[in-house]
Design a protein around this motif. Sequence first.
Motif, short mmCIF file in Angstrom:
data_model
loop_
_atom_site.label_atom_id
_atom_site.label_comp_id
_atom_site.label_asym_id
_atom_site.label_seq_id
_atom_site.Cartn_x
_atom_site.Cartn_y
_atom_site.Cartn_z
N ALA A 52 -10.14 0.84 -6.10
CA ALA A 52 -11.18 0.02 -6.17
C ALA A 52 -12.23 1.59 -5.15
O ALA A 52 -13.58 1.42 -4.71
N SER A 53 -11.69 2.76 -4.42
CA SER A 53 -11.89 3.46 -3.88
C SER A 53 -10.88 4.98 -3.77
O SER A 53 -9.85 4.38 -3.39
N GLY A 54 -11.26 5.65 -3.50
CA GLY A 54 -10.89 7.19 -4.19
C GLY A 54 -10.56 7.21 -5.20
O GLY A 54 -11.84 6.46 -6.20
N ASP A 55 -9.53 8.73 -5.19
CA ASP A 55 -10.11 9.94 -6.77
C ASP A 55 -8.91 8.81 -7.53
O ASP A 55 -8.13 7.64 -7.04
N PRO A 56 -9.45 8.78 -8.93
CA PRO A 56 -8.70 8.12 -9.87
C PRO A 56 -7.09 9.05 -9.56
O PRO A 56 -7.23 10.62 -9.28
N VAL A 57 -6.35 8.47 -10.32
CA VAL A 57 -4.39 9.22 -9.92
C VAL A 57 -3.74 9.49 -11.15
O VAL A 57 -4.33 8.43 -12.17
N THR A 58 -3.30 10.28 -12.45
CA THR A 58 -2.90 10.78 -13.07
C THR A 58 -1.37 10.44 -12.95
O THR A 58 -0.87 10.92 -12.84
N LEU A 59 -0.82 9.69 -14.33
CA LEU A 59 0.59 9.08 -14.01
C LEU A 59 1.13 9.87 -15.28
O LEU A 59 0.50 9.82 -16.68
N GLY A 62 7.64 10.62 -15.84
CA GLY A 62 8.82 10.58 -14.47
C GLY A 62 8.55 10.38 -13.48
O GLY A 62 8.77 10.80 -12.28
N ASP A 63 6.48 10.20 -12.99
CA ASP A 63 5.95 10.40 -12.38
C ASP A 63 6.00 8.63 -11.57
O ASP A 63 6.50 7.73 -12.37
N ILE A 64 5.84 8.54 -10.39
CA ILE A 64 5.93 6.78 -9.81
C ILE A 64 4.97 6.91 -9.17
O ILE A 64 4.02 7.80 -8.22
N ALA A 65 4.37 5.71 -8.84
CA ALA A 65 3.10 5.63 -8.07
C ALA A 65 3.76 4.24 -7.38
O ALA A 65 3.77 3.17 -7.67
N VAL A 66 3.01 4.56 -5.58
CA VAL A 66 3.04 3.29 -5.04
C VAL A 66 1.40 2.69 -4.57
O VAL A 66 1.02 3.55 -4.31
N LEU A 137 5.95 -1.09 7.45
CA LEU A 137 5.71 0.86 6.33
C LEU A 137 4.09 0.57 5.16
O LEU A 137 3.44 1.38 4.91
N LEU A 138 3.74 -0.11 5.01
CA LEU A 138 2.57 -0.60 4.52
C LEU A 138 1.65 0.47 4.57
O LEU A 138 0.71 0.43 4.09
N ASP A 139 1.16 -0.04 6.86
CA ASP A 139 -0.06 0.70 6.76
C ASP A 139 0.69 1.79 6.37
O ASP A 139 -0.65 3.05 6.87
N ALA A 140 1.35 2.81 6.55
CA ALA A 140 1.74 4.27 6.93
C ALA A 140 1.34 4.33 5.36
O ALA A 140 1.56 5.79 5.15
N LEU A 141 1.23 4.05 4.57
CA LEU A 141 1.07 4.54 2.99
C LEU A 141 -0.48 4.54 2.50
O LEU A 141 -1.22 3.47 2.65
N PRO A 142 -1.14 5.41 2.03
CA PRO A 142 -2.12 5.42 1.18
C PRO A 142 -2.11 3.84 0.52
O PRO A 142 -0.91 3.45 -0.47
N THR A 143 -3.59 4.44 -0.12
CA THR A 143 -4.10 3.09 -1.68
C THR A 143 -3.01 3.58 -2.72
O THR A 143 -2.40 2.93 -3.22
N VAL A 144 -2.57 5.16 -2.71
CA VAL A 144 -2.09 4.98 -4.05
C VAL A 144 -1.03 6.48 -3.93
O VAL A 144 -1.66 7.24 -3.44
N ALA A 145 0.42 5.43 -3.35
CA ALA A 145 1.53 7.02 -3.01
C ALA A 145 1.90 7.55 -4.63
O ALA A 145 2.40 7.19 -5.01
N HIS A 146 1.41 8.81 -5.02
CA HIS A 146 1.42 9.19 -5.70
C HIS A 146 3.05 10.89 -5.93
O HIS A 146 2.78 11.99 -5.15
N LEU A 147 4.23 10.50 -6.85
CA LEU A 147 4.89 11.21 -6.66
C LEU A 147 4.80 12.19 -8.05
O LEU A 147 5.45 11.16 -8.66
N PRO A 148 4.64 12.67 -8.32
CA PRO A 148 4.91 13.67 -9.22
C PRO A 148 6.24 13.46 -9.84
O PRO A 148 7.06 14.29 -9.05
N ALA A 149 6.79 14.12 -10.62
CA ALA A 149 7.88 14.75 -11.39
C ALA A 149 9.19 15.24 -10.66
O ALA A 149 10.19 15.23 -10.39
N GLU A 150 7.87 16.11 -10.09
CA GLU A 150 8.74 17.47 -10.08
C GLU A 150 9.17 17.56 -8.02
O GLU A 150 9.60 18.00 -8.06
#
Length: 310
Positions: A52-59, A62-66, A137-150
């Motif tokens: 809803a706010s922030g930049d789009p993220v590409t998956l 092998g990528d994962i997003a929280v 824990l939830l407060d420590a994470l951004p709206t989308v935590a994106h981890l690329p496969a590498e």
Amino acid sequence: MDALAGLLDGPRAKGAFLLRMVMEPPWSVRIEDGAPLCLMCVTDGEAWIVPASGDPVTLRPGDIAVVRGPEPYTVADAPERPPFARVGPGGACATLSGEPLAEAMSLGVRTWGNALDGGTTVLVGTYQMDGEVGRRLLDALPTVAHLPAELWRCPLMPFLEEEIARDEPGQSAVLDRVLDLLLIAAVRAWFARPGAEPPAWYRAMGDPVVGRALRLLHDDPGHPWTVAGLAAKTGVSRAALARRFTELVGEPPMTYLTDWRLAVAADLLRGGDSTLESVARRVGYGSAFALSAAFKRVRGLSPQEHRAGA
């Protein structure tokens, strides 16, 4: 129990919503389920998460997003694609005009989409209950935590993809535990990635004094802890522990303990039929009245109101 394990014990999957989404472009789905936390893993193709706010993220594969809720977001083949469907509470899916899509887009056991041989496959696991113990824990994470496969290697993703479409006795429990392990792996990788700024409590876990104090508090919140008692257990003076703990964690030991006790109490109240008296004893309060007073003072509502609201 270390501090990370304790905090992850809040959003613990129990009848989690899991599915394998198979899509052929064009596609776009608006997620409005109000869930506190969702994991998305791409195994084939490409998907975009548009918060809803922030930049789009590409998956990519092998990528994962929280993805942290409860704010709505969109998952699509392209960031500008308008949604054709909406996912509401409990995973109920319908068109934007309200026509049900569950049957029309069912592709088998826990498999959903617009084409069985679609080019994009996304594994989705959603925690549906807001576990109070996991709030730090939830407060420590951004709206989308994106981890690329590498940036991470996790053998659980192929296992989850294989298990998610099985229909066997006890399968829901198996998937719940796999989702928990996947979340732990993702959070650890997120905090350990290059340039990461993990929260103070996570960094403090590595300190030989404060880390031990945190483990003691998390292991036994019902113990009648004092700063002097913690200091004796960690082998330093009372003043040294208080100073070091506050410096690394960002708050004094007893303030942290109060917050942790009330978080555990909130989770116990929400998750079962324990009496207020028994919950009070488990988290270190001498009576239900004492717990109620602390709960109301810190959280702004009584334990009974919290339980009823759950």
